[in-house]
Design an enzyme around this catalytic site. Structure first.
Site, PDB file in Angstrom:
ATOM      1  N   TYR A   1       0.849  -1.196   0.000  1.00  0.00           N
ATOM      2  CA  TYR A   1       0.000   0.000   0.000  1.00  0.00           C
ATOM      3  C   TYR A   1       0.888   1.252   0.000  1.00  0.00           C
ATOM      4  CZ  TYR A   1      -3.113   3.687   1.477  1.00  0.00           C
ATOM      5  OH  TYR A   1      -3.790   4.880   1.536  1.00  0.00           O
TER       6      TYR A   1
ATOM      7  N   GLU B   1     -29.277   1.078  17.507  1.00  0.00           N
ATOM      8  CA  GLU B   1     -27.851   1.014  17.162  1.00  0.00           C
ATOM      9  C   GLU B   1     -27.018   1.418  18.376  1.00  0.00           C
ATOM     10  OE1 GLU B   1     -28.912   3.795  14.228  1.00  0.00           O
ATOM     11  OE2 GLU B   1     -27.775   5.428  15.100  1.00  0.00           O
TER      12      GLU B   1
ATOM     13  N   LYS C   1     -24.635   3.413  20.939  1.00  0.00           N
ATOM     14  CA  LYS C   1     -24.354   4.824  21.222  1.00  0.00           C
ATOM     15  C   LYS C   1     -22.838   4.934  21.386  1.00  0.00           C
ATOM     16  CE  LYS C   1     -25.779   8.667  24.167  1.00  0.00           C
ATOM     17  NZ  LYS C   1     -24.480   9.250  24.299  1.00  0.00           N
TER      18      LYS C   1
ATOM     19  N   ASP D   1     -19.197   6.269  21.993  1.00  0.00           N
ATOM     20  CA  ASP D   1     -18.742   7.177  23.037  1.00  0.00           C
ATOM     21  C   ASP D   1     -17.499   7.924  22.560  1.00  0.00           C
ATOM     22  OD1 ASP D   1     -18.795   8.402  25.425  1.00  0.00           O
ATOM     23  OD2 ASP D   1     -18.072   6.711  26.597  1.00  0.00           O
TER      24      ASP D   1
ATOM     25  N   TYR E   1     -30.608  17.413   3.548  1.00  0.00           N
ATOM     26  CA  TYR E   1     -30.172  17.144   2.174  1.00  0.00           C
ATOM     27  C   TYR E   1     -30.966  17.982   1.187  1.00  0.00           C
ATOM     28  CZ  TYR E   1     -34.309  14.143   2.143  1.00  0.00           C
ATOM     29  OH  TYR E   1     -35.589  13.679   2.257  1.00  0.00           O
TER      30      TYR E   1
ATOM     31  N   LYS F   1     -28.923   4.266  28.335  1.00  0.00           N
ATOM     32  CA  LYS F   1     -27.555   4.281  28.861  1.00  0.00           C
ATOM     33  C   LYS F   1     -27.245   3.002  29.628  1.00  0.00           C
ATOM     34  CE  LYS F   1     -25.571   8.058  29.347  1.00  0.00           C
ATOM     35  NZ  LYS F   1     -24.785   9.105  28.765  1.00  0.00           N
TER      36      LYS F   1
ATOM     37  N   CYS G   1      13.451  12.383  48.050  1.00  0.00           N
ATOM     38  CA  CYS G   1      12.989  11.038  47.680  1.00  0.00           C
ATOM     39  C   CYS G   1      12.413  10.327  48.905  1.00  0.00           C
ATOM     40  CB  CYS G   1      14.159  10.235  47.102  1.00  0.00           C
ATOM     41  SG  CYS G   1      13.729   8.509  46.799  1.00  0.00           S
TER      42      CYS G   1
ATOM     43  N   CYS H   1      15.132   7.261  49.537  1.00  0.00           N
ATOM     44  CA  CYS H   1      16.539   7.453  49.907  1.00  0.00           C
ATOM     45  C   CYS H   1      16.831   8.868  50.389  1.00  0.00           C
ATOM     46  CB  CYS H   1      17.449   7.090  48.737  1.00  0.00           C
ATOM     47  SG  CYS H   1      17.416   8.325  47.430  1.00  0.00           S
TER      48      CYS H   1
ATOM     49  N   CYS I   1      14.127  11.188  41.397  1.00  0.00           N
ATOM     50  CA  CYS I   1      15.239  10.959  42.303  1.00  0.00           C
ATOM     51  C   CYS I   1      16.406  10.586  41.388  1.00  0.00           C
ATOM     52  CB  CYS I   1      14.874   9.803  43.233  1.00  0.00           C
ATOM     53  SG  CYS I   1      16.294   9.130  44.088  1.00  0.00           S
TER      54      CYS I   1
ATOM     55  N   CYS J   1      19.589   4.612  44.560  1.00  0.00           N
ATOM     56  CA  CYS J   1      18.369   4.630  45.380  1.00  0.00           C
ATOM     57  C   CYS J   1      17.752   3.230  45.401  1.00  0.00           C
ATOM     58  CB  CYS J   1      17.376   5.628  44.796  1.00  0.00           C
ATOM     59  SG  CYS J   1      15.734   5.534  45.523  1.00  0.00           S
TER      60      CYS J   1
HETATM   61  S1  IVH Z   1     -28.413  10.415  16.999  1.00  0.00           S
HETATM   62  C1  IVH Z   1     -30.843  14.163  16.351  1.00  0.00           C
HETATM   63  N1  IVH Z   1     -27.042   8.176  17.149  1.00  0.00           N
HETATM   64  O1  IVH Z   1     -24.802  10.898  21.623  1.00  0.00           O
HETATM   65  C2  IVH Z   1     -30.005  12.917  16.398  1.00  0.00           C
HETATM   66  N2  IVH Z   1     -26.312  10.011  18.455  1.00  0.00           N
HETATM   67  O2  IVH Z   1     -25.886  11.985  24.086  1.00  0.00           O
HETATM   68  C3  IVH Z   1     -29.004  12.974  17.460  1.00  0.00           C
HETATM   69  N3  IVH Z   1     -24.275   9.551  19.745  1.00  0.00           N
HETATM   70  O3  IVH Z   1     -24.912  14.221  20.568  1.00  0.00           O
HETATM   71  C4  IVH Z   1     -27.945  12.021  17.447  1.00  0.00           C
HETATM   72  N4  IVH Z   1     -23.990   7.489  19.070  1.00  0.00           N
HETATM   73  O4  IVH Z   1     -22.998  12.729  19.675  1.00  0.00           O
HETATM   74  C5  IVH Z   1     -27.157   9.445  17.578  1.00  0.00           C
HETATM   75  N5  IVH Z   1     -25.932   6.133  17.148  1.00  0.00           N
HETATM   76  C6  IVH Z   1     -26.040   7.400  17.568  1.00  0.00           C
HETATM   77  C7  IVH Z   1     -25.108   7.950  18.473  1.00  0.00           C
HETATM   78  C8  IVH Z   1     -25.286   9.271  18.896  1.00  0.00           C
HETATM   79  C9  IVH Z   1     -23.508   8.459  19.827  1.00  0.00           C
HETATM   80  C10 IVH Z   1     -23.993  10.805  20.487  1.00  0.00           C
HETATM   81  C11 IVH Z   1     -24.227  12.070  19.718  1.00  0.00           C
HETATM   82  C12 IVH Z   1     -25.185  12.863  20.563  1.00  0.00           C
HETATM   83  C13 IVH Z   1     -24.983  12.253  21.915  1.00  0.00           C
HETATM   84  C14 IVH Z   1     -26.161  12.479  22.821  1.00  0.00           C
END
Ligand code: IVH
Length: 700
Positions: free
Chosen positions: A58, A135, A137, A139, A253, A344, A438, A441, A456, A461
């Site tokens: 690559y 889906e 969330k 982090d 869009y 959560k 230290c 020592c 130190c 030591c």
């Molecule tokens: S949807 C209007 N989907 O979580 C739609 N957010 O605590 C808003 N986040 O600000 C977002 N994974 O940064 C969405 N699969 C996911 C997410 C997600 C992480 C974050 C996002 C949001 C924060 C809210």
């Protein structure tokens, strides 16, 4: 994105180009082919996690394209794979208005909250049952991207939700985000999409380790690391951190003239599929569609169990009403959409009390403050002490003895103190006083100007000596089994082993009768010490614990001399001429070999029979395994790792230091960890047992 057919074609094209590379026949007329091929392999690597090309090849193709473009600058396109690289530093991040405000999400913590959410959703829509898309969330740090006429034109952070920082150049460093995407094939002209920037657990751990090695403060969690990286002014530094991104929402869009809203944009799951098809990393495989909230709740609970198996951090699930017309109907508050909710997972944070701080002296003399805590359970483990790194860190977090503190343990990451909670102070809290001498020592501590750590500098030591011996005997160094930390400390206290050379003059007779030392364990220890004398030079170099000299640099050094003491005569310039040796590393090596006591130590070790000569192993060029690469991980049932490595090398195999697409075989033993996990994700790596390895080399 790529059909089976196009995949085949691109593989064929890759092979042709790679062949031409060798004969220097890749020319200007291949410019588009080169770009297509590079984009394809980036996609395989960064999106599918299933590379089809070795990194080396690559890189060669990439460099070739770069060269052709340099010679023909008018032919550079903004979405060429070379155009991620930025020149110079970013001055300021301009403010950028989002096309649609970036809202937050409402939170839920249990099934009752979700049932409530569903009830409201049914009321608002008038439906009896609702279809949801669920889906992870992610982090990390949220981002907003704008594509116009198929080109990425802008990337921004969330900011206050209305406007954020424009960080396009940094965004371009994220290889899982395409610089161009054929939105026009869906009839779309301008598109704003939302996603999350992440740093995976392995890259985060590596990065924190680098910080620690440089005496800098590690970051508390991957989320802060990802969000913080987006605001770094040096795009090359951003590139080094290996950020990744998931995109999960089309927020705006416009359609091209004469086109209609594409069918994909009638459901949320459809929009994720469209993004995936366009070459984005959307939660295409991670998403699931359910009718009714019960199935959603079941899925969320199941996903929480596999949370730790993912290579990146997630802190919950997001549940979205799947039909986009229904989403519109439900609308939003000023804070969050009414059609989505975050579920959560159990927090990996906890609050506890900071009882006191102890100061520990490491192998290089660095004095590390360690916070002693009232034991608290976070993320399934009990935490009672946490490194608080250095004086600066204590000041930054405003930590005081007696404070309530917030602790976080992100996945398999070492727990950290996120912050103190000053609002709960009673006035009885005490300042943390950093020692000036230290703690072991009593010699005066020093701090270099650009460093955060007090040290130190008395190399005699006791704390440093013990830590140096512990490092010397450790598994990746001289690998002297039976010489664990506790034994090193015991032998030192009893003056049985006072320094590294003392390991080889240990009077075994004095061990008999000692608690925990039967004849068998004495024999084993004696054998392990004797065997360690045969360790190759690079292991010895690593074992010496020279600052900034890790295993890779140790290998480079071992190759550079005929005898270890030759380094006495190396100048700083000569050292810097070695691969990956910069001024800082060179300075440290130079200092080590200019110190009389170190030279004496090496001479003593040589007298004891250790290998200081570089037995230049002729690389076997016509062995059974020539051209094949190996890595060993975990405890093998019969072989020591170094033995197995030698066996592979004897037949021409090459040992790699980490899992990558270059690796052909990962040989796994018991308790194999992250290397195995990583290798499983790369289809081209063959994962084999010791037995299979022995068969391969004809020993079974
Ligand atoms: S949807 C209007 N989907 O979580 C739609 N957010 O605590 C808003 N986040 O600000 C977002 N994974 O940064 C969405 N699969 C996911 C997410 C997600 C992480 C974050 C996002 C949001 C924060 C809210």
């Amino acid at each position: 994105m790529y059909t089976n057919e196009t995949t085949k074609e691109l593989q064929k094209l890759t092979n042709e180009l790679v062949k031409k590379l060798n004969s220097g026949a890749v020319t200007l007329k291949e410019i588009n082919n080169l770009r297509d091929v590079l984009r394809f392999h980036e996609y395989r690597y960064y999106i599918l996690n299933d590379p089809l090309l070795a990194d080396y090849e690559y890189d060669q193709l990439y460099k070739t394209l770069e060269k052709i473009e340099q010679e023909n600058p008018t032919l550079i396109t903004t979405d060429s794979p070379t155009q991620r690289v930025a020149k110079g530093l970013t001055k300021d991040f301009p403010t950028s208005q989002h096309l649609v405000p970036m809202l937050s999400l409402d939170n839920s913590y249990n099934s009752d909250d979700l049932i409530d959410f569903d009830r409201k959703a049914r009321e608002l829509t008038g439906l009896t049952i609702i279809e949801y898309c669920v889906e992870p969330k992610f982090d990390g740090g949220s981002i907003s991207l704008i594509y116009e006429n198929d080109m990425l034109v802008r990337g921004a952070t969330r900011g206050d939700g209305v406007e954020g920082d424009e960080v396009t150049t940094n965004i371009k460093q994220i290889r899982s985000l395409p610089l161009s995407a054929k939105f026009s094939s869906y009839g779309l002209q301008q598109v704003e999409i939302r996603g999350e920037v992440l740093i995976n657990k392995t890259n985060f751990a590596n990065y924190n380790q680098q910080l620690a090695e440089q005496g800098l403060t590690p970051l508390a969690n991957p989320r802060n690391a990802a969000a913080g990286t987006l605001r770094i002014k040096d795009p090359n530094e951003v590139a080094k951190r290996n950020l990744e991104a998931f995109v999960y929402h089309v927020s705006y869009y416009t359609v091209l003239q004469g086109k209609e809203t594409p069918k994909a944009l009638t459901t949320h799951s459809g929009s994720l599929e469209m993004l995936w098809d366009l070459g984005f990393r959307s939660p295409q495989k991670e998403k699931k569609v359910f009718k009714g909230i019960d199935a959603v709740i079941k899925h969320c609970n199941e996903f929480e169990i596999i949370r730790d198996d993912l290579p990146y951090e997630i802190d919950g699930m997001v549940i979205k009403v799947n039909n986009l017309a229904l989403q519109d109907k439900m609308g939003m508050t000023s804070h969050h959409p009414r059609w989505a909710i975050a579920y959560k997972f159990k927090a990996r944070q906890g609050t506890t009390k900071l009882l006191g701080v102890e100061f520990q002296v490491g192998r290089t003399g660095a004095v590390t403050p360690v916070a002693k805590l009232e034991p608290v359970a976070v993320g399934g483990v009990t935490v009672s002490s946490i490194s608080v790194h250095n004086e600066e860190y204590i000041k930054e977090k405003d930590l005081r003895i007696g404070d309530a503190v917030l602790i976080e343990r992100a996945g398999d990451v070492i727990p950290q103190i996120v912050k103190s909670l000053p609002d709960t102070r009673t006035g009885k809290e005490k300042k943390i006083i950093f020692p000036t001498t230290c703690p072991v020592c009593s010699s005066k501590l020093f701090k270099e100007e650009e460093e955060a750590v007090w040290r130190c500098i008395n190399i005699e030591c006791p704390a440093q000596v013990v830590e140096r011996i512990i490092h010397f005997v450790s598994k990746d160094a001289m690998d002297i089994r039976g010489f664990g930390d506790a034994n090193v400390r015991k032998f030192y206290e009893l003056s049985l082993v006072k320094d590294i050379p003392g390991i080889y003059t240990l009077d075994f007779a004095k061990l008999s009768g000692m608690e925990g030392f039967g004849q068998k364990s004495i024999d084993n220890l004696q054998l392990a010490i004797a065997n360690s004398k045969k360790q190759p030079l690079h292991r010895l170099i690593y074992a010496l614990g020279i600052r900034f000299v890790g295993e890779t640099t140790a290998k480079t050094l071992a190759q550079a001399v005929d005898h270890l003491l030759d380094f006495k005569n190396f100048s700083l310039e000569q050292l810097q001429g070695l691969e990956d040796v910069g001024p800082k590393v060179a300075g440290s090596i130079h200092h080590f070999f200019s110190t009389k006591s170190n030279i004496e130590m090496l001479q003593e070790l040589e007298k004891s029979g250790l290998q200081l000569k570089n037995e230049k192993k002729e690389h076997v060029t016509d062995g059974n395994l020539t051209g094949q690469t190996f890595l060993f991980t975990g405890t093998l049932p019969t072989l020591k790792r170094s033995e197995a490595e030698d066996m592979a090398e004897a037949q021409g195999g090459q040992i790699l230091s980490g899992v990558s697409a270059k690796l052909n075989y990962l040989v796994v033993g018991e308790d194999a960890g992250s290397k195995l996990e990583k290798a499983k994700k790369i289809n081209t790596v063959k994962i084999i047992s010791e037995e299979e390895f022995l068969k391969l080399i004809g020993k079974k």
